[in-house]
Write a protein that holds these residues in place. Sequence first.
Motif, PDB file in Angstrom:
ATOM      1  N   ASP A 169      -2.417   4.075  11.605  1.00  0.00           N
ATOM      2  CA  ASP A 169      -3.554   4.677  10.893  1.00  0.00           C
ATOM      3  C   ASP A 169      -3.797   3.964   9.561  1.00  0.00           C
ATOM      4  O   ASP A 169      -4.952   3.764   9.163  1.00  0.00           O
ATOM      5  CB  ASP A 169      -3.294   6.158  10.644  1.00  0.00           C
ATOM      6  N   THR A 170      -2.712   3.592   8.886  1.00  0.00           N
ATOM      7  CA  THR A 170      -2.851   2.878   7.611  1.00  0.00           C
ATOM      8  C   THR A 170      -3.496   1.518   7.826  1.00  0.00           C
ATOM      9  O   THR A 170      -4.415   1.125   7.078  1.00  0.00           O
ATOM     10  CB  THR A 170      -1.481   2.729   6.937  1.00  0.00           C
ATOM     11  N   TYR A 171      -3.048   0.780   8.836  1.00  0.00           N
ATOM     12  CA  TYR A 171      -3.648  -0.529   9.105  1.00  0.00           C
ATOM     13  C   TYR A 171      -5.139  -0.376   9.440  1.00  0.00           C
ATOM     14  O   TYR A 171      -5.979  -1.167   8.968  1.00  0.00           O
ATOM     15  CB  TYR A 171      -2.947  -1.218  10.278  1.00  0.00           C
ATOM     16  N   HIS A 194      -3.516   7.302  -3.377  1.00  0.00           N
ATOM     17  CA  HIS A 194      -4.295   6.679  -2.310  1.00  0.00           C
ATOM     18  C   HIS A 194      -5.762   6.482  -2.670  1.00  0.00           C
ATOM     19  O   HIS A 194      -6.277   5.365  -2.612  1.00  0.00           O
ATOM     20  CB  HIS A 194      -4.202   7.525  -1.025  1.00  0.00           C
ATOM     21  N   LEU A 230       1.503   6.835  11.731  1.00  0.00           N
ATOM     22  CA  LEU A 230       1.108   6.712  10.321  1.00  0.00           C
ATOM     23  C   LEU A 230       0.851   5.260   9.964  1.00  0.00           C
ATOM     24  O   LEU A 230      -0.143   4.937   9.291  1.00  0.00           O
ATOM     25  CB  LEU A 230       2.188   7.298   9.419  1.00  0.00           C
ATOM     26  N   ARG A 231       1.715   4.358  10.405  1.00  0.00           N
ATOM     27  CA  ARG A 231       1.532   2.938  10.083  1.00  0.00           C
ATOM     28  C   ARG A 231       0.240   2.405  10.701  1.00  0.00           C
ATOM     29  O   ARG A 231      -0.529   1.699  10.031  1.00  0.00           O
ATOM     30  CB  ARG A 231       2.742   2.141  10.564  1.00  0.00           C
ATOM     31  N   ARG A 280       3.000   4.034   1.099  1.00  0.00           N
ATOM     32  CA  ARG A 280       3.486   4.238   2.459  1.00  0.00           C
ATOM     33  C   ARG A 280       3.805   5.698   2.766  1.00  0.00           C
ATOM     34  O   ARG A 280       4.182   6.028   3.886  1.00  0.00           O
ATOM     35  CB  ARG A 280       4.724   3.373   2.714  1.00  0.00           C
ATOM     36  N   TYR A 302       0.857  -1.182   0.000  1.00  0.00           N
ATOM     37  CA  TYR A 302       0.000   0.000   0.000  1.00  0.00           C
ATOM     38  C   TYR A 302       0.896   1.236   0.000  1.00  0.00           C
ATOM     39  O   TYR A 302       2.026   1.183   0.508  1.00  0.00           O
ATOM     40  CB  TYR A 302      -0.890  -0.021   1.241  1.00  0.00           C
ATOM     41  N   GLY A 335       1.767   8.133   2.897  1.00  0.00           N
ATOM     42  CA  GLY A 335       0.702   8.771   3.658  1.00  0.00           C
ATOM     43  C   GLY A 335      -0.238   9.540   2.743  1.00  0.00           C
ATOM     44  O   GLY A 335       0.198  10.185   1.791  1.00  0.00           O
ATOM     45  N   HIS A 361      -7.125   1.979   8.476  1.00  0.00           N
ATOM     46  CA  HIS A 361      -7.812   2.364   7.241  1.00  0.00           C
ATOM     47  C   HIS A 361      -8.046   1.144   6.354  1.00  0.00           C
ATOM     48  O   HIS A 361      -9.149   0.959   5.801  1.00  0.00           O
ATOM     49  CB  HIS A 361      -6.977   3.410   6.516  1.00  0.00           C
ATOM     50  N   GLN A 417       1.998   0.863  -4.168  1.00  0.00           N
ATOM     51  CA  GLN A 417       2.848   2.033  -3.961  1.00  0.00           C
ATOM     52  C   GLN A 417       2.976   2.864  -5.234  1.00  0.00           C
ATOM     53  O   GLN A 417       3.403   4.017  -5.173  1.00  0.00           O
ATOM     54  CB  GLN A 417       4.235   1.617  -3.482  1.00  0.00           C
ATOM     55  N   ASP A 422      -7.400   2.701  -2.874  1.00  0.00           N
ATOM     56  CA  ASP A 422      -8.550   2.292  -2.069  1.00  0.00           C
ATOM     57  C   ASP A 422      -9.631   1.644  -2.922  1.00  0.00           C
ATOM     58  O   ASP A 422     -10.248   0.647  -2.517  1.00  0.00           O
ATOM     59  CB  ASP A 422      -9.130   3.504  -1.336  1.00  0.00           C
TER      60      ASP A 422
END
Length: 752
Positions: free
Chosen positions: A49-51, A330, A46-47, A15, A13, A17, A53, A326, A350
């Motif tokens: 929050d990504t998980y 996003h 940040l990590r 990374r 994904y 942000g 999300h 990547q 997404d």
Amino acid sequence: MTVPFPKATIEGYPRIGANRELKQALESYWAGRIDAETFRSTTRALRIDTYNHLRDLGLTEDYAIPADVAYYDQVLETGLTVGLIPGGTDLDEEFALARGNDTRVPLEMTKWFDTNYHYLVPEIAEGQDITPAPERVLRLVEEAGEAGHKVRPYLVGPVTLIALSKPAEWSLLPALVEAYAEVFRALKDAGVEWVQVAEPAVVADLSTADAELANYLRQAWSQLLAEEARPQVYLTTPYGAAREALPVLGELAPEALHVDLSPWTLDSDSGYPERVRAQVADSTTLVAGLIDGRNVWAANLRVKAEVLESLGIADDAHVSTSTSLQHVPHSLNAEKNLPVDVANWLSFADEKIGEIQALVAGEAGASDAFARSDRAVRTRAESERTHNADVAAKVDALPTGTVQREPSFSERNAAQREALGLPLLPTTTIGSFPQTQEIRKARADHRDGTLSDDQYTEALREEIKQVIALQEEIGLDVLVHGEPERNDMVQYFAELLDGFVVTENGWVQSYGSRCTRPPIVIGDVSRPAAMTVEWSQYAQSLSEKPVKGMLTGPVTILAWSFKRDDVPLAVSADQIALALADEVRDLEKAGIKVIQIDEPALRELLPLRADERPAYLDWAVRAFRLVSLQAKPETQIHTHLCYSEFGQIIDAVAGLDADVTSIEAARSKMELLEDIDETFHSEIGPGVWDIHSPRVPSTEEMAGLIRAALENVPAERLWVNPDCGLKTRGYAEVDPSLRNMIAARDEVAQGL
């Protein structure tokens, strides 16, 4: 009881942000505005929050979320974790390897397969020590677990890691495999059930032959998979089709195997799904990489479902992306100004997760998603945005086959020497100068309407005036206007050409903290009006020295955009070339005597398989030649290439028939010039200053590089310049570095 592999997953994904939080944290730490503890806590947040999300998007199964985490680069991160690159867990050592510092140069950087992402090249040697640092990845697992997530640790595989190193020292493979085994044991002890290991080297023709790579794959993975104390292995093969390696992967029978089934792959190897079905063991969970991780078009779910049928797994599908996400932005939710019809044709990271879930559910379980897919396919095909009859007619009228600028290089060279009167070892820069805070603010103010057109133009003119004055004072021979009007070397042109749309927040990581917003080619391309003439003409009026007109070449505009998938790349390249040829004519009419047509991405689009490269190079070289085809003999045409394996495409670079070719060479210490031979007639400007590092190289360092270049290039053909444009550097580095470059040139020239 082991945990089954998730039905719906992704290979990785973005990374950086959604709001480029990683970029901000990195640059704040490098600038000393935050300390290491703050940096680590910020990036940890940040990590997590990504998980969170990704779970909210539907990746709810255990190990559906990959922890493809890296502060700077995944190859560097893996190299440090398994100990192939010394450095352990020290943060400043990691960034010194990536960026250099006052006492060391950084690792070489080059393109990651055929993408616009750059990786750091491990420098290895026979017999070196390999001491793994598994705590790097254990920390990620622990922090995710504390937040309620069972994530899948990510590593670049041992075969790929050595294949991409310099040199590819295969004698290290046994020791490296043991290091991976130690990391696996540590993960198993930490309760991890699945680990993801990427082996994209097996889909490419690299310096190590395909059959040899397959043997190294068997050697490495037969040992690793025989280890008892390890997680289950999810082995991935992104960026193309495995050939010699596919039967080996079938024999090895990892617990789960990913195959890339994107349109890119199936266009070049339509029989790949059938071979996969025949050769992958029944004991292996086959994960279909159906959703394109490198482009932004909404998936045709019916076509994807047919591929699942051909694999024989439609009733029990495990679906993923073809590559890490990547390479795409996003979310479309961040885009408020895309045309509504165009937005319906697109799918960012997404949205791609939703497509994966639809394929896992099938049409019966995701009828709405299939209906949306049908509408997107139909309305895009019917849209007037897609096709332009006038553009098609111009392309149809082009001569077929090779096109050649006249007269010959030697005649043009003589005319240009007389017209320009340059000294021995002429100096120049690649194009851009630092984008100051003032210029960025002026651009933002103009965009939101608080700065009028006239005020914005005056701000740009003032910046150009200062850039020209600085170059005059430093003593450069061929000047540039500094490109203050350009937010990005591709996006700038995309905003002025018909056939493109641009995003507001479609950021994609290029390397480290460097991000770009790739435009999207949605239809036939044409030039409504001149794009660069005003600024080049103004800059030339300020100096008696030649000022370069600056264009981005057709292949690079195409490579650094999201491309159409409904026409061949060659068609779009010809269309862009014709638009740029019009610009060349207008620059000449405005009195510009030197025009640079940048093609840093020429190597980037090179197919990973050798048998597909000649056809690509034919149309790529042709497109470049179309741009300069009608240029006057006395107009000096420059081109620029950076961060490429120059030797692989030396004949094609020579075939561009540019008058001057500048290339990245500082990090590789001029080794690229060893590929130069008598067929390469262009004058050459190998970079003597690595602008991707904040270091200010000394006069002695650059003089040494110039002398190294002279071992392969005669003085009368050699130019002196930085590796790349100076946009990402500050004047505190640019001013002394350019002065040192001029001093180095003068020192060497005096000895000739």
